[in-house]
Scaffold this active site. Sequence first.
Site, PDB file in Angstrom:
ATOM      1  CG  HIS A  18       3.018   0.634  -4.863  1.00 24.35           C
ATOM      2  ND1 HIS A  18       4.036   1.533  -5.839  1.00 24.35           N
ATOM      3  CD2 HIS A  18       3.301   0.900  -3.699  1.00 24.35           C
ATOM      4  CE1 HIS A  18       4.661   2.231  -4.829  1.00 24.35           C
ATOM      5  NE2 HIS A  18       4.434   1.990  -3.438  1.00 24.35           N
ATOM      6  CE  LYS A  42       6.385  10.641   1.612  1.00 28.01           C
ATOM      7  NZ  LYS A  42       5.684   9.083   1.261  1.00 28.01           N
ATOM      8  NE  ARG A  91       9.758  -1.309   1.213  1.00 25.13           N
ATOM      9  CZ  ARG A  91       9.795   0.053   0.874  1.00 25.13           C
ATOM     10  NH1 ARG A  91       9.306   0.427  -0.213  1.00 25.13           N
ATOM     11  NH2 ARG A  91      10.203   1.038   1.866  1.00 25.13           N
ATOM     12  CB  SER A 129       8.380   4.987  -5.183  1.00 21.63           C
ATOM     13  OG  SER A 129       7.144   4.386  -5.417  1.00 21.63           O
TER      14      SER A 129
END
Length: 171
Positions: A18, A42, A91, A129
């Site tokens: 990030h 989430k 990614r 993450s």
Amino acid sequence: MKVKALYPGTFDPITYGHGDIMARAASMFDSVVMAVAASPAKQPLFNLETRVGLARQVLSHLDNITVCGFDGLLAEFAVQCEAQVLVRGLRAVSDFEYEFQLASMNRALVPHLETVFLPTATRYTYISSSLVKEVAKLGGQVDQFVDPIVVQALRSKLGSGRKTVSGPIDV
């Protein structure tokens, strides 16, 4: 015209990947807002205030950025911030289809809002993450994935993690 970009995400927690995207965006645009989404669905490990605080500390070396939290529709927040560009990191190729769908929806909601995709630096492509949290929860070292400030926050939140070793299973 000064161009303001918005880099949205949950950032639970902020990783070196990030930070790399944010630094690159900061070099491309006049100003960049890291928009930390509340994302209660989430079930983030860290609350919004903590995630914003961690990002501010980790990114304090960048002059033309701000970090703020938001709750609600990203397109509305982008208008509120007067952003012209959304920055999204990719990614892997597999990320593109979903990100393209989001970009199309955001553009339908706010026609002047462009999305720019930045591929993640190769050394960070496998970092997420979610994986960082999983490794930390199980007592693994995450120092190579996140800033020392984040490592300390993870340790404070999770303790030292589980470090159990089980023997062979009799069948």
